[in-house]
Design a protein around this motif. Sequence first.
Motif, PDB file in Angstrom:
ATOM      1  N   UNK A 180      -1.571  -8.020  -3.385  1.00 35.99           N
ATOM      2  CA  UNK A 180      -1.356  -6.686  -3.965  1.00 35.99           C
ATOM      3  C   UNK A 180      -1.272  -5.638  -2.865  1.00 35.99           C
ATOM      4  N   UNK A 181      -2.150  -5.744  -1.881  1.00 33.84           N
ATOM      5  CA  UNK A 181      -2.151  -4.783  -0.774  1.00 33.84           C
ATOM      6  C   UNK A 181      -0.840  -4.829   0.001  1.00 33.84           C
ATOM      7  N   UNK A 182      -0.347  -6.023   0.250  1.00 36.65           N
ATOM      8  CA  UNK A 182       0.929  -6.155   0.970  1.00 36.65           C
ATOM      9  C   UNK A 182       2.075  -5.549   0.165  1.00 36.65           C
ATOM     10  N   UNK A 183       2.067  -5.778  -1.143  1.00 42.00           N
ATOM     11  CA  UNK A 183       3.099  -5.197  -1.994  1.00 42.00           C
ATOM     12  C   UNK A 183       3.040  -3.675  -1.949  1.00 42.00           C
ATOM     13  N   UNK A 184       1.846  -3.144  -2.055  1.00 38.57           N
ATOM     14  CA  UNK A 184       1.668  -1.690  -2.023  1.00 38.57           C
ATOM     15  C   UNK A 184       2.109  -1.132  -0.674  1.00 38.57           C
ATOM     16  N   UNK A 185       1.796  -1.862   0.381  1.00 42.36           N
ATOM     17  CA  UNK A 185       2.203  -1.435   1.719  1.00 42.36           C
ATOM     18  C   UNK A 185       3.728  -1.349   1.805  1.00 42.36           C
ATOM     19  N   UNK A 186       4.431  -2.309   1.222  1.00 45.05           N
ATOM     20  CA  UNK A 186       5.902  -2.293   1.217  1.00 45.05           C
ATOM     21  C   UNK A 186       6.410  -1.090   0.425  1.00 45.05           C
ATOM     22  N   UNK A 187       5.769  -0.807  -0.694  1.00 46.04           N
ATOM     23  CA  UNK A 187       6.178   0.340  -1.504  1.00 46.04           C
ATOM     24  C   UNK A 187       5.985   1.630  -0.725  1.00 46.04           C
ATOM     25  N   UNK A 188       4.865   1.758  -0.039  1.00 42.85           N
ATOM     26  CA  UNK A 188       4.570   2.942   0.764  1.00 42.85           C
ATOM     27  C   UNK A 188       5.607   3.085   1.868  1.00 42.85           C
ATOM     28  N   UNK A 189       5.943   1.976   2.509  1.00 37.92           N
ATOM     29  CA  UNK A 189       6.949   2.022   3.566  1.00 37.92           C
ATOM     30  C   UNK A 189       8.291   2.536   3.041  1.00 37.92           C
ATOM     31  N   UNK A 190       8.638   2.178   1.825  1.00 39.64           N
ATOM     32  CA  UNK A 190       9.893   2.666   1.218  1.00 39.64           C
ATOM     33  C   UNK A 190       9.816   4.166   0.933  1.00 39.64           C
ATOM     34  N   UNK A 191       8.655   4.636   0.507  1.00 37.53           N
ATOM     35  CA  UNK A 191       8.477   6.065   0.259  1.00 37.53           C
ATOM     36  C   UNK A 191       8.639   6.872   1.551  1.00 37.53           C
ATOM     37  N   UNK A 192       8.179   6.308   2.649  1.00 35.79           N
ATOM     38  CA  UNK A 192       8.201   7.022   3.925  1.00 35.79           C
ATOM     39  C   UNK A 192       9.591   7.145   4.514  1.00 35.79           C
TER      40      UNK A 192
END
Length: 96
Positions: free
Chosen positions: A83-95
């Motif tokens: 879940x953390x890795x998925x969230x990290x990918x989502x955050x990277x897309x937001x940035x």
Amino acid sequence: MWNSEQKNIWQDIKKTWNEQPQSEKINIQVSLLINEFKSKVSQFEKDSINADIATFKLNWAKTKRNNVSQFEKDAIKKDINIISEFIKKVIDRFKR
């Protein structure tokens, strides 16, 4: 239970959320909904909820915490990492 990488991911989520143009409006709306909900809950209900939470905490401390197998702990840790890795990918897309 959380490692430093997971804490950093959640900090990134909070930071990204707060930088979004609609976040303040959404935060205000959620706060209003929470306040409205709290105003409609009777003292009896609040006391009952608090008593239930206290009971759960006490029973968890006495029984469940000591009965969780290493397999279950490892499975939960693995799921949290996924879940953390998925969230990290989502955050990277937001940035971007």
